[in-house]
Motif scaffolding. Structure first.
Motif, PDB file in Angstrom:
ATOM      1  N   GLY A   1       0.818  -1.216   0.000  1.00 53.02           N
ATOM      2  CA  GLY A   1       0.000   0.000   0.000  1.00 53.02           C
ATOM      3  C   GLY A   1       0.846   1.257   0.000  1.00 53.02           C
ATOM      4  O   GLY A   1       0.534   2.233  -0.690  1.00 53.02           O
ATOM      5  N   ASP A   2       1.940   1.239   0.783  1.00 53.28           N
ATOM      6  CA  ASP A   2       2.846   2.381   0.809  1.00 53.28           C
ATOM      7  C   ASP A   2       3.522   2.568  -0.547  1.00 53.28           C
ATOM      8  O   ASP A   2       3.706   3.699  -1.014  1.00 53.28           O
ATOM      9  CB  ASP A   2       3.920   2.196   1.885  1.00 53.28           C
ATOM     10  CG  ASP A   2       3.340   2.154   3.289  1.00 53.28           C
ATOM     11  OD1 ASP A   2       2.374   2.888   3.562  1.00 53.28           O
ATOM     12  OD2 ASP A   2       3.856   1.368   4.114  1.00 53.28           O
ATOM     13  N   LEU A   3       3.885   1.460  -1.187  1.00 52.27           N
ATOM     14  CA  LEU A   3       4.507   1.516  -2.509  1.00 52.27           C
ATOM     15  C   LEU A   3       3.553   2.169  -3.511  1.00 52.27           C
ATOM     16  O   LEU A   3       3.947   3.076  -4.262  1.00 52.27           O
ATOM     17  CB  LEU A   3       4.882   0.107  -2.976  1.00 52.27           C
ATOM     18  CG  LEU A   3       5.389  -0.033  -4.402  1.00 52.27           C
ATOM     19  CD1 LEU A   3       6.668   0.751  -4.606  1.00 52.27           C
ATOM     20  CD2 LEU A   3       5.603  -1.496  -4.734  1.00 52.27           C
ATOM     21  N   ILE A   4       2.308   1.746  -3.494  1.00 51.20           N
ATOM     22  CA  ILE A   4       1.312   2.330  -4.399  1.00 51.20           C
ATOM     23  C   ILE A   4       1.142   3.817  -4.112  1.00 51.20           C
ATOM     24  O   ILE A   4       1.057   4.637  -5.027  1.00 51.20           O
ATOM     25  CB  ILE A   4      -0.024   1.574  -4.281  1.00 51.20           C
ATOM     26  CG1 ILE A   4       0.146   0.155  -4.828  1.00 51.20           C
ATOM     27  CG2 ILE A   4      -1.148   2.317  -5.006  1.00 51.20           C
ATOM     28  CD1 ILE A   4      -1.012  -0.763  -4.524  1.00 51.20           C
TER      29      ILE A   4
ATOM     30  N   SER B   1      11.709   6.075 -10.944  1.00 51.78           N
ATOM     31  CA  SER B   1      12.518   4.854 -10.921  1.00 51.78           C
ATOM     32  C   SER B   1      12.726   4.453  -9.469  1.00 51.78           C
ATOM     33  O   SER B   1      13.188   5.256  -8.658  1.00 51.78           O
ATOM     34  CB  SER B   1      13.878   5.088 -11.581  1.00 51.78           C
ATOM     35  OG  SER B   1      13.717   5.456 -12.923  1.00 51.78           O
ATOM     36  N   LEU B   2      12.370   3.213  -9.156  1.00 52.08           N
ATOM     37  CA  LEU B   2      12.437   2.725  -7.781  1.00 52.08           C
ATOM     38  C   LEU B   2      13.360   1.521  -7.680  1.00 52.08           C
ATOM     39  O   LEU B   2      13.484   0.746  -8.631  1.00 52.08           O
ATOM     40  CB  LEU B   2      11.049   2.305  -7.296  1.00 52.08           C
ATOM     41  CG  LEU B   2       9.953   3.349  -7.314  1.00 52.08           C
ATOM     42  CD1 LEU B   2       8.622   2.712  -7.009  1.00 52.08           C
ATOM     43  CD2 LEU B   2      10.258   4.452  -6.334  1.00 52.08           C
TER      44      LEU B   2
ATOM     45  N   LEU C   1       9.010  -4.055   2.784  1.00 51.66           N
ATOM     46  CA  LEU C   1       9.767  -3.560   1.637  1.00 51.66           C
ATOM     47  C   LEU C   1      10.605  -2.349   2.013  1.00 51.66           C
ATOM     48  O   LEU C   1      10.143  -1.477   2.742  1.00 51.66           O
ATOM     49  CB  LEU C   1       8.807  -3.154   0.504  1.00 51.66           C
ATOM     50  CG  LEU C   1       7.855  -4.221  -0.020  1.00 51.66           C
ATOM     51  CD1 LEU C   1       6.861  -3.612  -0.980  1.00 51.66           C
ATOM     52  CD2 LEU C   1       8.631  -5.344  -0.682  1.00 51.66           C
ATOM     53  N   ASP C   2      11.824  -2.321   1.509  1.00 56.60           N
ATOM     54  CA  ASP C   2      12.641  -1.115   1.574  1.00 56.60           C
ATOM     55  C   ASP C   2      12.588  -0.504   0.179  1.00 56.60           C
ATOM     56  O   ASP C   2      12.961  -1.141  -0.808  1.00 56.60           O
ATOM     57  CB  ASP C   2      14.092  -1.434   1.954  1.00 56.60           C
ATOM     58  CG  ASP C   2      14.234  -1.857   3.401  1.00 56.60           C
ATOM     59  OD1 ASP C   2      13.302  -1.625   4.184  1.00 56.60           O
ATOM     60  OD2 ASP C   2      15.288  -2.428   3.744  1.00 56.60           O
TER      61      ASP C   2
END
Length: 85
Positions: free
Chosen positions: A47-50, A66-67, A77-78
């Motif tokens: 959810g944080d990534l989104i 770019s991640l 996840l880092d």
């Protein structure tokens, strides 16, 4: 306010102006999480990534992000923001 030495004028490099504006925006932003080139967000979830992607591309009107994403042993996840354009 930014003051320049007497007799000196800044060049009109639009890229420099954009970088200075981003720096000022970061300095004045009071939110806990800031998304900028090189930012690291540790122990996040999908959810944080989104949210990072949505905020960078749609709320801040960037065209590309770019991640670097590393999965931890506890399945968190880092997320490192490599570049935002």
């Amino acid at each position: 306010m930014i003051a320049f030495r007497k007799g000196w004028e800044p060049n009109n490099d639009k890229n420099l102006i954009f970088k200075l504006q981003k720096l000022l925006d970061l300095a004045l932003d009071e939110s806990d999480e800031q998304n900028y080139d090189g930012a690291v967000h540790e122990s996040k979830n999908i959810g944080d990534l989104i949210q990072i992607v949505y905020d960078s591309l749609y709320n801040k009107n960037n065209d590309c992000i770019s991640l670097i994403i590393n999965k931890n042993s506890n399945n968190s996840l880092d997320i490192t923001i490599d570049k935002i354009k």
